[in-house]
Motif scaffolding. Structure first.
Motif, PDB file in Angstrom:
ATOM      1  N   LEU A  30      -4.373   4.713   5.229  1.00 34.67           N
ATOM      2  CA  LEU A  30      -5.822   4.624   5.428  1.00 34.67           C
ATOM      3  C   LEU A  30      -6.505   4.099   4.172  1.00 34.67           C
ATOM      4  O   LEU A  30      -7.491   3.341   4.249  1.00 34.67           O
ATOM      5  N   ASP A  31      -6.007   4.490   2.998  1.00 35.45           N
ATOM      6  CA  ASP A  31      -6.555   3.951   1.751  1.00 35.45           C
ATOM      7  C   ASP A  31      -6.222   2.466   1.608  1.00 35.45           C
ATOM      8  O   ASP A  31      -7.046   1.664   1.131  1.00 35.45           O
ATOM      9  N   ILE A  32      -5.014   2.085   2.003  1.00 31.97           N
ATOM     10  CA  ILE A  32      -4.600   0.685   1.870  1.00 31.97           C
ATOM     11  C   ILE A  32      -5.463  -0.219   2.744  1.00 31.97           C
ATOM     12  O   ILE A  32      -5.955  -1.262   2.292  1.00 31.97           O
ATOM     13  N   VAL A  33      -5.648   0.168   4.013  1.00 35.66           N
ATOM     14  CA  VAL A  33      -6.415  -0.700   4.913  1.00 35.66           C
ATOM     15  C   VAL A  33      -7.889  -0.749   4.533  1.00 35.66           C
ATOM     16  O   VAL A  33      -8.614  -1.667   4.944  1.00 35.66           O
ATOM     17  N   ALA A  34      -8.358   0.199   3.726  1.00 40.91           N
ATOM     18  CA  ALA A  34      -9.751   0.193   3.280  1.00 40.91           C
ATOM     19  C   ALA A  34      -9.954  -0.647   2.021  1.00 40.91           C
ATOM     20  O   ALA A  34     -11.089  -0.840   1.588  1.00 40.91           O
ATOM     21  N   ARG A  35      -8.888  -1.136   1.449  1.00 43.46           N
ATOM     22  CA  ARG A  35      -9.010  -1.919   0.211  1.00 43.46           C
ATOM     23  C   ARG A  35      -9.731  -3.241   0.464  1.00 43.46           C
ATOM     24  O   ARG A  35      -9.709  -3.783   1.574  1.00 43.46           O
ATOM     25  N   ARG A  36     -10.295  -3.754  -0.602  1.00 44.99           N
ATOM     26  CA  ARG A  36     -10.865  -5.098  -0.589  1.00 44.99           C
ATOM     27  C   ARG A  36     -10.104  -5.935  -1.615  1.00 44.99           C
ATOM     28  O   ARG A  36      -9.672  -5.412  -2.641  1.00 44.99           O
ATOM     29  N   PRO A  37      -9.932  -7.213  -1.342  1.00 42.37           N
ATOM     30  CA  PRO A  37      -9.229  -8.059  -2.326  1.00 42.37           C
ATOM     31  C   PRO A  37      -9.933  -8.016  -3.677  1.00 42.37           C
ATOM     32  O   PRO A  37     -11.173  -8.018  -3.756  1.00 42.37           O
ATOM     33  N   LEU A  38      -9.154  -7.968  -4.745  1.00 42.67           N
ATOM     34  CA  LEU A  38      -9.712  -7.953  -6.093  1.00 42.67           C
ATOM     35  C   LEU A  38      -9.958  -9.373  -6.574  1.00 42.67           C
ATOM     36  O   LEU A  38      -9.242 -10.299  -6.202  1.00 42.67           O
ATOM     37  N   PRO A  39     -10.947  -9.569  -7.417  1.00 46.99           N
ATOM     38  CA  PRO A  39     -11.162 -10.907  -7.985  1.00 46.99           C
ATOM     39  C   PRO A  39     -10.001 -11.279  -8.903  1.00 46.99           C
ATOM     40  O   PRO A  39      -9.319 -10.403  -9.443  1.00 46.99           O
ATOM     41  N   PRO A  40      -9.754 -12.575  -9.085  1.00 50.29           N
ATOM     42  CA  PRO A  40      -8.656 -13.003  -9.949  1.00 50.29           C
ATOM     43  C   PRO A  40      -8.766 -12.388 -11.341  1.00 50.29           C
ATOM     44  O   PRO A  40      -9.845 -12.343 -11.932  1.00 50.29           O
ATOM     45  N   GLY A  41      -7.646 -11.879 -11.845  1.00 50.48           N
ATOM     46  CA  GLY A  41      -7.616 -11.307 -13.182  1.00 50.48           C
ATOM     47  C   GLY A  41      -7.931  -9.826 -13.233  1.00 50.48           C
ATOM     48  O   GLY A  41      -7.718  -9.191 -14.272  1.00 50.48           O
ATOM     49  N   ALA A  42      -8.443  -9.260 -12.137  1.00 48.77           N
ATOM     50  CA  ALA A  42      -8.765  -7.830 -12.132  1.00 48.77           C
ATOM     51  C   ALA A  42      -7.480  -7.011 -12.069  1.00 48.77           C
ATOM     52  O   ALA A  42      -6.497  -7.413 -11.464  1.00 48.77           O
ATOM     53  N   ARG A  43      -7.509  -5.855 -12.722  1.00 52.72           N
ATOM     54  CA  ARG A  43      -6.333  -5.001 -12.724  1.00 52.72           C
ATOM     55  C   ARG A  43      -6.145  -4.355 -11.352  1.00 52.72           C
ATOM     56  O   ARG A  43      -7.091  -3.867 -10.750  1.00 52.72           O
ATOM     57  N   GLN A  44      -4.915  -4.360 -10.871  1.00 48.61           N
ATOM     58  CA  GLN A  44      -4.646  -3.849  -9.533  1.00 48.61           C
ATOM     59  C   GLN A  44      -4.525  -2.330  -9.520  1.00 48.61           C
ATOM     60  O   GLN A  44      -4.228  -1.706 -10.536  1.00 48.61           O
ATOM     61  N   VAL A  45      -4.729  -1.782  -8.333  1.00 47.51           N
ATOM     62  CA  VAL A  45      -4.504  -0.355  -8.157  1.00 47.51           C
ATOM     63  C   VAL A  45      -3.003  -0.094  -8.193  1.00 47.51           C
ATOM     64  O   VAL A  45      -2.182  -0.997  -8.019  1.00 47.51           O
ATOM     65  N   ALA A  46      -2.657   1.156  -8.444  1.00 46.91           N
ATOM     66  CA  ALA A  46      -1.247   1.533  -8.484  1.00 46.91           C
ATOM     67  C   ALA A  46      -0.592   1.381  -7.117  1.00 46.91           C
ATOM     68  O   ALA A  46      -1.243   1.570  -6.083  1.00 46.91           O
ATOM     69  N   PHE A  47       0.662   1.033  -7.101  1.00 48.34           N
ATOM     70  CA  PHE A  47       1.439   1.052  -5.867  1.00 48.34           C
ATOM     71  C   PHE A  47       1.606   2.511  -5.426  1.00 48.34           C
ATOM     72  O   PHE A  47       2.047   3.349  -6.205  1.00 48.34           O
ATOM     73  N   VAL A  48       1.242   2.781  -4.180  1.00 44.76           N
ATOM     74  CA  VAL A  48       1.490   4.115  -3.634  1.00 44.76           C
ATOM     75  C   VAL A  48       2.882   4.119  -3.011  1.00 44.76           C
ATOM     76  O   VAL A  48       3.468   3.060  -2.771  1.00 44.76           O
ATOM     77  N   PRO A  49       3.445   5.304  -2.719  1.00 42.52           N
ATOM     78  CA  PRO A  49       4.828   5.353  -2.226  1.00 42.52           C
ATOM     79  C   PRO A  49       5.121   4.500  -1.006  1.00 42.52           C
ATOM     80  O   PRO A  49       6.189   3.897  -0.924  1.00 42.52           O
ATOM     81  N   VAL A  50       4.213   4.405  -0.036  1.00 39.87           N
ATOM     82  CA  VAL A  50       4.540   3.607   1.148  1.00 39.87           C
ATOM     83  C   VAL A  50       4.695   2.137   0.780  1.00 39.87           C
ATOM     84  O   VAL A  50       5.533   1.423   1.352  1.00 39.87           O
ATOM     85  N   GLU A  51       3.909   1.646  -0.185  1.00 41.61           N
ATOM     86  CA  GLU A  51       4.058   0.262  -0.631  1.00 41.61           C
ATOM     87  C   GLU A  51       5.400   0.069  -1.335  1.00 41.61           C
ATOM     88  O   GLU A  51       6.117  -0.915  -1.100  1.00 41.61           O
ATOM     89  N   THR A  52       5.716   0.994  -2.218  1.00 40.21           N
ATOM     90  CA  THR A  52       6.977   0.907  -2.954  1.00 40.21           C
ATOM     91  C   THR A  52       8.165   0.934  -2.007  1.00 40.21           C
ATOM     92  O   THR A  52       9.126   0.162  -2.165  1.00 40.21           O
ATOM     93  N   LEU A  53       8.106   1.806  -0.996  1.00 38.41           N
ATOM     94  CA  LEU A  53       9.218   1.904  -0.048  1.00 38.41           C
ATOM     95  C   LEU A  53       9.370   0.631   0.777  1.00 38.41           C
ATOM     96  O   LEU A  53      10.494   0.211   1.085  1.00 38.41           O
ATOM     97  N   LEU A  54       8.270  -0.007   1.127  1.00 39.12           N
ATOM     98  CA  LEU A  54       8.377  -1.254   1.879  1.00 39.12           C
ATOM     99  C   LEU A  54       8.882  -2.396   1.004  1.00 39.12           C
ATOM    100  O   LEU A  54       9.607  -3.271   1.473  1.00 39.12           O
ATOM    101  N   CYS A  55       8.525  -2.391  -0.274  1.00 37.96           N
ATOM    102  CA  CYS A  55       9.102  -3.378  -1.194  1.00 37.96           C
ATOM    103  C   CYS A  55      10.607  -3.153  -1.325  1.00 37.96           C
ATOM    104  O   CYS A  55      11.393  -4.108  -1.369  1.00 37.96           O
ATOM    105  N   LEU A  56      11.004  -1.889  -1.369  1.00 37.34           N
ATOM    106  CA  LEU A  56      12.430  -1.556  -1.431  1.00 37.34           C
ATOM    107  C   LEU A  56      13.142  -2.067  -0.180  1.00 37.34           C
ATOM    108  O   LEU A  56      14.230  -2.656  -0.258  1.00 37.34           O
ATOM    109  N   ALA A  57      12.526  -1.865   0.985  1.00 34.40           N
ATOM    110  CA  ALA A  57      13.109  -2.359   2.238  1.00 34.40           C
ATOM    111  C   ALA A  57      13.163  -3.884   2.249  1.00 34.40           C
ATOM    112  O   ALA A  57      14.127  -4.476   2.747  1.00 34.40           O
TER     113      ALA A  57
END
Length: 334
Positions: A30-57
Motif C-alpha cells: 500500500l505504501d509502494i502504490v502510493a509513491r510518486r516518482p522522484l525528481p532526477p537526483g533525489a534520494r530514493q526511499v529505502a527498499f522495503v522487504p517485498v521489493e528486496t524479495l522481488l529483486c532476489l526473485a
C-alpha cells in the motif's frame, strides 16, 4: 502520499524477510502504490522487504552483471516492470540485485544473510515469493503490472536447471578456490559467504541453462528431439567447454552452450561426437566401430537420426569458435 524515508533511516532484520506474512507485505504494498516518482537526483526511499524479495526473485531470470548504468534501460523483464512498479530507475533494481549477490559491498548485511538462506532453499524461496505476490494482489497490484515471472504463484517449486554439471571433484576443487577469494573480500561469517557463493553459482547455472534451451529452440541440436508441452523436456543444456574448465564469463556465455537429448548430450560430453568449425557433426572412430557391431548404437547415431550439422533457430547465437575448438582438442577422441 506515503512519508519519504531515506535508505539510511531503515534497517530490517532477517525475520522481516524470512517470516514475512501476507498482511505485513500488504501494508508495504500500500505504501509502494502510493509513491510518486522522484525528481532526477533525489534520494530514493529505502527498499522495503517485498521489493528486496522481488529483486532476489528477478535474479533467477536476469543476469544483472551484464548491464551497467548506460545499458540499464535495455535490461529485460522483470527489471523494467519492477522499476515502474517501485517508482525507481532500472539502475536501482540492478544495483539491488548486485548487492544481494554479494558481489558488491554496499548491501545491508541482513539483506545478504536472508537472501543467501532463501536462495539455498528453493521451497522457502517459492513460499516467500508467493507471499509477496498474494499481498500484491490484495493491494490491487494485478498480473498486468506484476506478472508471475517465476511461474510458481499458484504452487509448485522453483526448479533450477543445469545443476547436474556442478557435481564432481573437479568442480568442488574449483569452488573451494573461489570460496577463499570470496572470504578475503567479505566481512560476513564463512557459512553465509559460502551460501552466497553457492547460490550465485547455482542460480547463474540455471540462467545459463534456461538461455541455452531458448537459444536452441528447445530441441536437441543433434537430432531435433523435443517435447512441446509444458512438462519436463528431458533436454539438457550443457557447456561446450565444461564448467570446471571455464572462467566466470565463459560459464555464463550462451555461445558456450548446446541443448541436447540425454543420449547425444552424453556422447558429446565424453567425446564420442564433436562439432567442426562449419558446425558439421563428427563421430569418433570408437563410435563408428560400435555402430557396426551394435544395432542400438547404430539407431541412435546413424545418418537421419544424427544430423550432419547441428541446427538451431535462424536468429540463435551460434556456438563460439573458441569453445568448439576447445572441445575438439581436449574432449573429442578422433
Amino acid at each position: 502520499m506515503a512519508t519519504v524515508v531515506h535508505a539510511a533511516d531503515v534497517a530490517y532484520a532477517e525475520s522481516d524477510y524470512l517470516e514475512l506474512t501476507v498482511n505485513g507485505a500488504r501494508r508495504q504494498w500500500l505504501d509502494i502504490v502510493a509513491r510518486r516518482p522522484l525528481p532526477p537526483g533525489a534520494r530514493q526511499v529505502a527498499f522495503v522487504p517485498v521489493e528486496t524479495l522481488l529483486c532476489l526473485a528477478g535474479m533467477y531470470v536476469v543476469d544483472h552483471s551484464r548491464f551497467g548504468s548506460g545499458s540499464a534501460n535495455r535490461a529485460p523483464e522483470p527489471v523494467q516492470q519492477l522499476a515502474r512498479l517501485f517508482r525507481r530507475p532500472p539502475t536501482s533494481i540492478l544495483a539491488k540485485m548486485a548487492n544481494l549477490d554479494g558481489t558488491r559491498s554496499h548491501g545491508a548485511k541482513n539483506d545478504l544473510v536472508a537472501g543467501a538462506r532463501l536462495r539455498s532453499d528453493p521451497s522457502r524461496m517459492a513460499h516467500a515469493y508467493r507471499t509477496v505476490l498474494a499481498a500484491a494482489r490484495s493491494a490491487g497490484v494485478g498480473p498486468d503490472v506484476l506478472p508471475d515471472f517465476l511461474g510458481v504463484e499458484h504452487g509448485g517449486a522453483i526448479e533450477l536447471l543445469g545443476q547436474d554439471e556442478l557435481g564432481g571433484s573437479a568442480v568442488e576443487s574449483a569452488l573451494e578456490s573461489e570460496l577463499q577469494a570470496w572470504l578475503r573480500k567479505s566481512d560476513l561469517p564463512e557459512v553465509t559467504t559460502e551460501r552466497l557463493m553457492w547460490a550465485s553459482v547455482r542460480v547463474g547455472q540455471h540462467r545459463f541453462a534456461t538461455s541455452v534451451l531458448a537459444n536452441c529452440g528447445r530441441e536437441c541440436v543433434f537430432c531435433g528431439f523435443t517435447l512441446t508441452d509444458s512438462g519436463p523436456s528431458l533436454l539438457r543444456a550443457s557447456h561446450i567447454k565444461p564448467w570446471r574448465n571455464s572462467d566466470h564469463r565463459e560459464r555464463l556465455d550462451i555461445a558456450n552452450g548446446l541443448a541436447a537429448c540425454p543420449t547425444h548430450d552424453s556422447a558429446f560430453d565424453v567425446g564420442l561426437i564433436t562439432v567442426d568449425e562449419d558446425l558439421a557433426v563428427r563421430r569418433s572412430r570408437r563410435l563408428e566401430n560400435a555402430m557396426v557391431h551394435n544395432q542400438a548404437v547404430r539407431r541412435a547415431f546413424e545418418p537421419g537420426m544424427l544430423r550432419a550439422s547441428i541446427a538451431a533457430p535462424r536468429r540463435a547465437v551460434a556456438p563460439g569458435r573458441p569453445f568448439i575448438d576447445w572441445h575438439r582438442e581436449h574432449v573429442f577422441t578422433p
